[in-house]
Design a protein around this motif. Structure first.
Motif, PDB file in Angstrom:
ATOM      1  N   ALA A 218       0.825  -0.978   0.166  1.00 50.11           N
ATOM      2  CA  ALA A 218      -0.203  -0.202  -0.062  1.00 50.11           C
ATOM      3  C   ALA A 218       0.931   1.368   0.063  1.00 50.11           C
ATOM      4  CB  ALA A 218      -1.182  -0.231   1.152  1.00 50.11           C
ATOM      5  N   ILE A 219       0.533   2.329  -0.900  1.00 54.41           N
ATOM      6  CA  ILE A 219       1.742   3.535  -0.647  1.00 54.41           C
ATOM      7  C   ILE A 219       0.435   4.297  -1.387  1.00 54.41           C
ATOM      8  CG2 ILE A 219       3.198   2.263  -2.122  1.00 54.41           C
ATOM      9  CD1 ILE A 219       2.525   3.393  -4.677  1.00 54.41           C
ATOM     10  N   VAL A 220       0.942   6.085  -1.236  1.00 54.83           N
ATOM     11  CA  VAL A 220       0.263   7.160  -1.720  1.00 54.83           C
ATOM     12  C   VAL A 220       1.173   6.737  -3.193  1.00 54.83           C
ATOM     13  CG1 VAL A 220      -0.131   9.349  -0.900  1.00 54.83           C
ATOM     14  CG2 VAL A 220      -0.323   7.756   0.925  1.00 54.83           C
ATOM     15  N   VAL A 221       0.520   7.540  -3.933  1.00 59.50           N
ATOM     16  CA  VAL A 221       0.671   7.431  -5.435  1.00 59.50           C
ATOM     17  C   VAL A 221       0.623   9.998  -5.584  1.00 59.50           C
ATOM     18  CG1 VAL A 221       0.629   8.104  -7.383  1.00 59.50           C
ATOM     19  CG2 VAL A 221       0.491   6.405  -6.338  1.00 59.50           C
ATOM     20  N   THR A 222       2.214  10.540  -5.863  1.00 60.87           N
ATOM     21  CA  THR A 222       0.992  11.853  -5.930  1.00 60.87           C
ATOM     22  C   THR A 222       1.465  12.156  -8.193  1.00 60.87           C
ATOM     23  OG1 THR A 222       1.672  12.504  -4.138  1.00 60.87           O
ATOM     24  CG2 THR A 222       2.092  14.184  -5.934  1.00 60.87           C
ATOM     25  N   THR A 223       0.193  11.786  -8.258  1.00 58.57           N
ATOM     26  CA  THR A 223       1.218  12.926 -10.288  1.00 58.57           C
ATOM     27  C   THR A 223       0.961  14.300 -10.300  1.00 58.57           C
ATOM     28  OG1 THR A 223      -1.608  12.767 -10.193  1.00 58.57           O
ATOM     29  CG2 THR A 223      -1.305  10.489  -9.877  1.00 58.57           C
ATOM     30  N   THR A 224       1.635  13.964 -11.712  1.00 58.41           N
ATOM     31  CA  THR A 224       1.892  15.456 -12.336  1.00 58.41           C
ATOM     32  C   THR A 224       0.788  15.402 -12.998  1.00 58.41           C
ATOM     33  OG1 THR A 224       3.060  14.310 -14.188  1.00 58.41           O
ATOM     34  CG2 THR A 224       3.653  15.256 -11.639  1.00 58.41           C
ATOM     35  N   GLY A 225      -0.534  14.603 -13.918  1.00 61.46           N
ATOM     36  CA  GLY A 225      -1.609  14.869 -14.946  1.00 61.46           C
ATOM     37  C   GLY A 225      -0.922  14.483 -15.873  1.00 61.46           C
ATOM     38  N   ASN A 226      -2.463  14.067 -16.172  1.00 61.02           N
ATOM     39  CA  ASN A 226      -2.150  13.543 -17.297  1.00 61.02           C
ATOM     40  C   ASN A 226      -2.724  14.381 -18.677  1.00 61.02           C
ATOM     41  OD1 ASN A 226      -2.718  12.414 -19.915  1.00 61.02           O
ATOM     42  ND2 ASN A 226      -2.889   9.829 -19.073  1.00 61.02           N
ATOM     43  N   PRO A 227      -1.690  15.358 -19.459  1.00 61.95           N
ATOM     44  CA  PRO A 227      -2.680  16.226 -20.064  1.00 61.95           C
ATOM     45  C   PRO A 227      -2.495  15.668 -21.780  1.00 61.95           C
ATOM     46  CG  PRO A 227       0.266  16.162 -19.728  1.00 61.95           C
ATOM     47  CD  PRO A 227      -0.291  15.094 -19.464  1.00 61.95           C
ATOM     48  N   ASP A 228      -2.352  14.102 -22.007  1.00 58.52           N
ATOM     49  CA  ASP A 228      -3.046  13.292 -22.853  1.00 58.52           C
ATOM     50  C   ASP A 228      -4.512  13.464 -23.165  1.00 58.52           C
ATOM     51  OD1 ASP A 228      -0.526  14.685 -24.432  1.00 58.52           O
ATOM     52  OD2 ASP A 228       0.428  12.901 -23.143  1.00 58.52           O
ATOM     53  N   CYS A 229      -5.356  13.442 -22.606  1.00 57.63           N
ATOM     54  CA  CYS A 229      -6.500  13.187 -22.844  1.00 57.63           C
ATOM     55  C   CYS A 229      -7.773  13.984 -23.810  1.00 57.63           C
ATOM     56  CB  CYS A 229      -7.698  12.971 -21.232  1.00 57.63           C
ATOM     57  SG  CYS A 229      -6.742  12.407 -19.677  1.00 57.63           S
ATOM     58  N   HIS A 230      -8.359  12.700 -24.007  1.00 61.84           N
ATOM     59  CA  HIS A 230      -9.499  13.484 -25.168  1.00 61.84           C
ATOM     60  C   HIS A 230     -10.802  13.390 -24.489  1.00 61.84           C
ATOM     61  CE1 HIS A 230      -9.499   9.946 -27.588  1.00 61.84           C
ATOM     62  NE2 HIS A 230      -8.831  10.323 -26.848  1.00 61.84           N
ATOM     63  N   LEU A 231     -11.710  13.438 -26.066  1.00 59.81           N
ATOM     64  CA  LEU A 231     -13.860  13.201 -25.274  1.00 59.81           C
ATOM     65  C   LEU A 231     -13.681  11.884 -26.521  1.00 59.81           C
ATOM     66  CD1 LEU A 231     -16.470  13.584 -24.459  1.00 59.81           C
ATOM     67  CD2 LEU A 231     -15.933  15.633 -25.605  1.00 59.81           C
ATOM     68  N   ILE A 232     -14.647  11.141 -26.469  1.00 54.33           N
ATOM     69  CA  ILE A 232     -15.242  10.142 -26.507  1.00 54.33           C
ATOM     70  C   ILE A 232     -16.560  10.554 -26.949  1.00 54.33           C
ATOM     71  CG2 ILE A 232     -15.102   7.329 -27.548  1.00 54.33           C
ATOM     72  CD1 ILE A 232     -12.589   7.246 -26.030  1.00 54.33           C
ATOM     73  N   LEU A 233     -16.972  11.018 -28.251  1.00 51.61           N
ATOM     74  CA  LEU A 233     -18.384  10.763 -27.910  1.00 51.61           C
ATOM     75  C   LEU A 233     -19.006   9.294 -28.642  1.00 51.61           C
ATOM     76  CD1 LEU A 233     -18.904  13.585 -30.253  1.00 51.61           C
ATOM     77  CD2 LEU A 233     -18.708  13.828 -28.082  1.00 51.61           C
TER      78      LEU A 233
END
Length: 361
Positions: A218-233
């Motif tokens: 068990a750990i705590v994760v710190t992320t930088t965020g994902n700038p490569d997300c997009h929308l699917i219709l």
């Protein structure tokens, strides 16, 4: 005698290997890692409009037969050079199925199709298939559904998806912020776009949350965020949303939120009215938009297999038709090739039109 208050509904427990142990058992070599890294870069370029090709995520609704999946991957590899100037082909390799009620939950949960639920074996088969796809040079995509299993295989994906039923989940949004691959959020089954737009905004931010390490701790994760997300219709309760008007509305919602203003179209689900045969009609409409100069569409999703249609899982798994889906119906291979060629021609036509001063967007 002390009162028992814990594990009242636990019927049994069994140990899984740690993610690191499974990685060691089924390693990705340098060549496979290079394929994945390069494919992710190409996907990122398409998402952000730096590459004007169309990404097409195509493959079985869900994987239940590794041999058939590898045959599909081989055919996709052979088809890719004919359309490579216009399309980036990514194989749909889905191992987990969200269920509204009951049903087969996917290869990871039930690899033997007999209801016993050998998850260790399922994870082993899933990882092995993804490594094999990379070995063939075929980029792989999958839906990220469970919050634990991605540690066992997610580094092998070139693209990921968050499905319609989990787009609103805060846990999946923060998990998406940690993923190394580009990722699409589907609009929910209601069809409400803002839910998915909000998810993209959230996934781009830094998060801190509990998880498990590659060593199973068990750990705590710190992320930088994902700038490569997009929308699917993918359509919704109010109907399909792949038309030019629907795409324009989605792009405006993304613009208002200040995020990537390009969308992917899921040709199945509510956009096809639940009829797999209508996927080709959806793709034809999208192709016309692209040929007309639109740059708002970054890709499509197709549910496709070696044999069209679907079959019901029941009885002896050995009696199943080879290469046919046991979940949602899929278009067959020949129809898939026809759709890919049509989309490639549309991309080429769109380029010519924009080069001639057409209505590029």
């Amino acid at each position: 005698m002390p009162t028992r208050i814990a594990d009242l509904r636990i019927a049994g427990e069994e140990l899984l290997p740690t993610p690191r142990e499974l990685h060691a058992a089924v390693p990705a070599g340098e060549a496979e890692q290079a394929v994945i890294a390069r494919s992710r870069g190409l996907v990122r370029d398409i998402v952000h409009g730096r590459d004007d090709r169309l990404m097409v995520v195509t493959g079985p609704c869900s994987i239940h037969d590794v041999d058939a999946a590898l045959e599909y991957a081989g055919r996709l590899r052979e088809a890719a050079p004919r359309v490579d100037d216009a399309l980036l082909l990514v194989m749909r390799v889905y191992f987990e199925k969200p269920r509204t009620r009951l049903g087969w939950k996917g290869m990871i949960y039930d690899p033997d199709l007999d209801g016993r639920g050998d998850i260790h074996k399922g994870l082993l088969k899933a990882r092995s298939l993804l490594v094999a796809c990379a070995g063939l040079g075929v980029p792989a995509a999958s839906e990220i559904l469970d919050l634990v299993t991605p540690q066992y295989y997610a580094e092998l994906l070139s693209w990921g998806a968050i499905g319609a039923r989990t787009t609103e989940s805060p846990l999946h949004r923060q998990m998406a912020s940690a993923l190394s691959a580009p990722l699409g959020f589907k609009n929910p089954t209601s069809g409400k776009l803002q839910t998915a737009v909000d998810a993209i905004v959230v996934a781009a931010q830094s998060h801190r949350f509990p998880s498990i390490s590659l060593d199973g701790r068990a750990i705590v994760v710190t992320t930088t965020g994902n700038p490569d997300c997009h929308l699917i219709l993918r359509g919704g309760e109010s109907g399909p949303n792949y038309s030019a008007g629907s795409v324009a509305a989605a792009v405006q919602a993304l613009r208002d939120a200040g995020i990537a203003q390009r969308v992917m179209i899921d040709c199945s689900h509510a956009n096809s009215g639940g009829d797999y045969r209508r996927q080709a009609l959806v793709a034809a409409d999208v192709a016309a938009q692209i040929a007309g100069g639109s740059r708002d569409i970054l890709g499509l999703m197709l549910e496709s297999h070696l044999v069209e249609g679907r079959q019901t899982l029941g009885g002896d798994p050995a009696s199943l038709c080879y290469g046919q889906s046991i979940t949602d119906g899929c278009i067959g291979w020949d129809a898939t090739v026809g759709v890919l060629e049509q989309l490639a021609d549309a991309v080429r036509a769109g380029r010519r039109l924009r080069g001639a001063g057409g209505p590029a967007k």
